[in-house]
Design a protein around this motif. Sequence first.
Motif, short mmCIF file in Angstrom:
data_model
loop_
_atom_site.label_atom_id
_atom_site.label_comp_id
_atom_site.label_asym_id
_atom_site.label_seq_id
_atom_site.Cartn_x
_atom_site.Cartn_y
_atom_site.Cartn_z
N ARG A 36 0.75 -1.16 0.21
CA ARG A 36 -0.11 -0.12 0.08
C ARG A 36 1.05 1.44 -0.01
O ARG A 36 0.54 2.28 -0.74
CB ARG A 36 -0.96 0.01 1.27
CG ARG A 36 -1.79 1.19 1.29
CD ARG A 36 -2.99 0.95 2.24
NE ARG A 36 -2.26 0.49 3.61
CZ ARG A 36 -1.90 1.84 4.39
NH1 ARG A 36 -1.94 2.84 3.92
NH2 ARG A 36 -1.38 1.61 5.56
N ILE A 37 2.11 1.44 0.68
CA ILE A 37 2.72 2.38 0.92
C ILE A 37 3.61 2.54 -0.41
O ILE A 37 3.33 3.81 -1.10
CB ILE A 37 3.75 2.16 1.88
CG1 ILE A 37 3.34 1.92 3.39
CG2 ILE A 37 4.97 3.12 1.81
CD1 ILE A 37 4.35 1.62 4.48
N ARG A 40 1.19 4.32 -2.89
CA ARG A 40 0.77 5.57 -2.63
C ARG A 40 1.58 6.61 -3.57
O ARG A 40 2.62 6.67 -3.82
CB ARG A 40 1.05 5.87 -1.30
CG ARG A 40 0.00 6.77 -0.50
CD ARG A 40 0.80 6.92 0.64
NE ARG A 40 0.05 8.54 1.29
CZ ARG A 40 -1.03 8.27 2.21
NH1 ARG A 40 -1.61 7.17 2.42
NH2 ARG A 40 -1.54 9.43 2.45
N LEU A 43 3.07 12.36 -2.06
CA LEU A 43 1.98 13.53 -1.96
C LEU A 43 2.91 14.60 -1.39
O LEU A 43 2.35 15.72 -0.81
CB LEU A 43 1.37 13.08 -0.63
CG LEU A 43 -0.24 12.58 -0.90
CD1 LEU A 43 -0.85 12.00 0.18
CD2 LEU A 43 -1.15 13.52 -1.60
N ARG A 44 4.04 14.32 -1.02
CA ARG A 44 5.05 15.35 -0.32
C ARG A 44 4.82 16.71 -0.95
O ARG A 44 4.86 17.16 -1.95
CB ARG A 44 6.46 14.95 -0.72
CG ARG A 44 7.37 15.82 0.28
CD ARG A 44 8.50 15.02 0.46
NE ARG A 44 9.46 15.81 1.02
CZ ARG A 44 10.55 15.87 1.36
NH1 ARG A 44 11.27 14.55 1.17
NH2 ARG A 44 11.29 16.62 1.99
N LEU A 45 4.72 17.66 0.01
CA LEU A 45 4.63 19.24 -0.34
C LEU A 45 6.22 19.44 -0.49
O LEU A 45 7.02 19.03 0.00
CB LEU A 45 4.14 19.93 0.81
CG LEU A 45 2.70 19.96 0.93
CD1 LEU A 45 2.23 20.53 2.53
CD2 LEU A 45 1.87 20.68 -0.29
N PRO B 144 3.21 7.89 5.83
CA PRO B 144 2.05 8.04 6.20
C PRO B 144 1.84 7.28 7.42
O PRO B 144 1.09 7.53 8.33
CB PRO B 144 0.93 7.30 5.14
CG PRO B 144 1.78 7.57 3.94
CD PRO B 144 3.28 7.37 4.12
N ASP B 145 2.43 6.23 7.64
CA ASP B 145 2.29 5.50 8.94
C ASP B 145 3.07 6.05 10.07
O ASP B 145 2.51 6.09 11.13
CB ASP B 145 2.97 4.06 8.54
CG ASP B 145 2.24 3.18 7.86
OD1 ASP B 145 1.09 3.31 8.11
OD2 ASP B 145 2.67 2.40 7.06
N ARG B 148 0.88 8.99 11.02
CA ARG B 148 -0.35 8.59 11.75
C ARG B 148 -0.07 8.19 13.16
O ARG B 148 -0.72 8.69 13.94
CB ARG B 148 -0.92 7.30 11.09
CG ARG B 148 -2.33 7.21 11.47
CD ARG B 148 -2.72 5.71 11.09
NE ARG B 148 -1.87 4.62 11.54
CZ ARG B 148 -1.52 3.83 10.69
NH1 ARG B 148 -1.84 3.77 9.40
NH2 ARG B 148 -0.59 2.86 10.97
N SER B 178 1.56 16.52 4.90
CA SER B 178 1.65 15.95 3.52
C SER B 178 1.40 14.53 3.38
O SER B 178 0.79 13.80 2.50
CB SER B 178 2.81 16.32 2.67
OG SER B 178 3.92 15.99 3.30
N GLN B 179 1.87 13.72 4.37
CA GLN B 179 1.69 12.39 4.45
C GLN B 179 0.59 11.91 5.13
O GLN B 179 -0.07 10.96 4.75
CB GLN B 179 2.91 11.54 5.26
CG GLN B 179 4.39 11.88 4.66
CD GLN B 179 4.48 11.23 3.55
OE1 GLN B 179 3.89 10.19 3.24
NE2 GLN B 179 5.17 11.71 2.34
#
Lengths: 189, 917
Positions: A36-37, A40, A43-45, B144-145, B148, B178-179
């Motif tokens: 999943r990672i 992805r 998305l990083r700004l 993201p993990d 979170r 962002s993540q």
Amino acid sequence: MHASFVFVLVKYRCSFSLYFLHSIVLCVGGSIVLRRISRRRELRLKMGIRFVLMVNKQGQTRLAQYYEYLTLEERRTLEGEIVRKCLARNEQQCSFVEHRTYKIVYRRYASLFFLVGVDNDENELAILEFIHLLVETMDRHFGNVCELDIMFHLEKAHFMLEEMVMNGCIVETSKANILAPIQLMDKSS
Amino acid sequence: MSGTGGPSLIDSLFQRTLDDLIKGIRLHIPGASQSTFISKSLDEIRREIKSTDLQTKSIALQKLTYLHSLHHIDMSWAAFHAVELTSSSSFIHKKTGYLAASLSFRSSIDVLLLLTNQLRKDLGSNNQHEVSLALECLSVICTPDFARDLTPDIFTLLTSSKSFIKKKAIACLLMVFSQYPDAVRVCFKRLVENLESAGDNNAQVLAATVGVFCELATKEPRSYLPLAPEFYRILVESRNNWVLIKVLKIFAQLGKLEPRLAKKVVEPICDHMKRSEAKSLVFECVRTVVSSFYEYEFAVKLAVEKIREFLMDSDLNLRYLGLQGLLLVAPHHLWAVLENKEVVIKSLSDVDRNIKLEALRLVMSMVSDDNVVEICRVLIGYALKSDPEFCNEILRSMLSTCSRNVYEIIIDFDWYVSLLGEMARIPHCQNGEEIEFQLIDIGMRVKDVRPELVRVGRDLLIDPALLGNPFIHRILSAAAWVSGEYIQFSRNPFEIMEALLQPRTNLLPPSIRSVYIHSTFKVLSFCLHSFLLPEEGVNSSLIKVDDIEPGFTYSESEQEFTENDHATSYSSMHKGDTFTQESIVNVLTLVITSLTPLTESHDVEIQERVRNVLGLAQLAQEEICSHHDQKEKMVDKVDLKTSTIVRLINEAFSEDLGPIPFNAQERVPIPNGLVLEDNLSNLDSICADVQLPINESFSLIKPTFLPTDGDSTSNQQNEEDSEVSAAESTSLLAEHRKRHGLFYLPSDTNKKASSSFPPANDPKQGDNDVEDLVKLTEESLVLKRKPNLSRPRPVVVKLDEGDRLPITVKKTDENDDLISGAVRDVLLGNEATSHSNNPSGRRKGKSHSKDKVENSETSSSSKRRSKHRSHGKNVEEKDENSEKSKQKSGGRHKSRRRADGHIDVAVQKPVIPDFLL
């Protein structure tokens, strides 16, 4: 992969706290999580400063700090292209070079080039001031800083940079504040 | 080697330090010996890093990190060791581990999961330096993990009393947002609170906060409008240039959305511009004003003043930025550029290529239909004396500017076509493809320019020296096509025939050679037609062409104009005895002798076309020569078999070719049973063999100039004036005639067309003095209509849709509509949504996936609840908050739709059912 994690668990159990069990649970389901990672979207700004490079006259990299992830191969080609572009320029030319999506602001101090890659709408003059601040800070710490100082104390150079820039954003501009942790570390060791 | 067991005690005792490694690398010269040394060290590191002694491990990792970051050695295999070191109680080891992690980790590394707990532990540490290490690492490798799981910890740090920690936590926040966008809900309020922090201690905290907002606002400015008062306070009160620059960037975004805000902000910005000593701040003010607040006359005037100071400065960097500033002003205030034109023109000959490029862009922004002739003349002068790279840059921007919006700014097409011809003759010209396209495109679109086009084509074709330059081949191809297609405008078709068949054409690649041969065919059929059927003349066929032309409509007056023009040009060349029996026989001999060897060509395209031409030529030769012998019955030429065929062919060729719209292919209905999406990848393997020889033959032709014509080389380099060069090329042709007497017709005196406009590179500009050029542009930039340009612009065939270039001007209009739609959205939506300082809720509602929108809570949700959520259990809590946010998002969707509808209208508007300009 799972087997290796179990092995890891057995071997290094002592060095980790109980939290580790939680991680292992994640690892067993890991293949799903990881997929999943990797799928992805990035998305990083993008923050103002994208990378900081120090390169000597011969084109050898002396310090490289990236604020976005690039593979080794991408780094190698990027550094090669930038070095070729910037080192060919002389004193009578301006300090800004556009390259790919970056704008590179650079400044030469004796044998060392300081190159900073920024977004296109970043303020070039502010970045030049930042480079000068970085050099002054190093100068204060090493005393008459030269290429060798940076070579042999790469960790410290990174440490200073980390104090000044975080996530591509300039967070500290006071020399005393930047150097305080390093001095503390030097004293303790 | 590395796989066998851990390191022995000896290894640990005599371990090389990082210094030893660096010295060792320096001892070996870069290349093979250095890389062997590195790989040897790498083997050592692999052994040492397995040590249970943390000191040994740490030094090994240090060395590896060094090799990774400066010598690009892969270190992903050591990720676990880095994680292990971060858990050490020694600060130095911990630091080594974190540095390695932040320099080398990427989100797909599997051991990242092991780092979570260590990071949490360090974020909660009492030692502020450990916290700082963890934050720095997290800001680089955040996934993201991580985001979170660690959001609560960072949330706690945001209230830290130590600004050392606080500023880093804030800077880290952007990465976390962002993540893991849900973190916005938890942390946004505290982030906003930090905007109010002031005082010496908090200066850096404020800088970090503003930095984060600056990045967020660049992505989605609308959401941050409610915070404008805070930013305004900072703009007025702060004395920190770094902060001010970032705030200005935020206002540059917000000002576009909210005109009332712009009105308020513009004053303090001007104050900064006047007062500040720091050039960086001044420039940022200038940039903000000219890009976002360009409607405020006084501010723009002040900004232009500052730009002028920059331009006059001796510092190159400031001059470069000055030019950039001008470029930003140009779209809305062209006067600013015109005021500074001397500097701009002078910068064209600067040593620095970057400055030259900026200057070129500026010059291009000044171009209008009044001054395009003069500016192009100046630029051609610069192109001639520039280095090849910049020369091509100049040509490229000239070509793209002049062809913008279907040659919008060109009034005198005769001039433009001859300019294209001049460009082709510039040494180093590498824009062949574009020039080729434009020559043909203009030929198809603009009827009136065809005689001039044929003249330019003739000048190019006739010059044997040009054939040696592979960059020009594409242009020659266009010239050949134009000369063949519009041969009826040629003053001397025989001359063009000679040029098309000259021996040096064997230097051309086959694809272009076949264009030459096909043009030969057209010229031949034209000659035969004129000779055999003079009474059917080209005039009649032309009129017919106009009649049958589908899809294009011309107004009556224009129709007459073009006809008259054709008639005059035709009669002028048709009088006299151009098409005599003798000349036709000569042409036929020429065609047959020079093309016969090509029937054996390896290239099918050439072979086929050659056979077509030869078929016609041989038939004609047989019949005409037999009549020639009898010397009597020339009257019944009309009844010959050749005449019938030539009539047919000519009719086929006389149909006008028009431009093809960009989307023509889409309009063709797909036949039943044709699968377009079919995989054609296996075609490559089949075609590979076929295409190879073509490429090879092209590369064989590459040598630019043959040694045999040394003088032609120099001729080409000294090319300054089209008249001179044309004369020279004719003399070269004469030389060829002498050498290959057999192939050439007896030459008739060359009537050179005198052009009514100045040639693009006039010898007067040859001395190329900067002052002269500045003076020239001074004249040219005066906005007045030149008297000799009073003749009407010819008709340019323009398709109603899908012309070649997407029209950029219209696009920006659409953007404006979008933005104004957005402003309205904010203005209308604000009343409903902006109660309480609650921008985070709005942000989240917009940028996240649907299910999140449904479960959305406002930012006032408690920390406990967010923790709850952070474990992934989305409890359905339908309180009034979520109801409210639903409404909000619904409202937004509606307004979005409204904006979309607006765009549709905007798109439809420019479609005007008129094909003409």
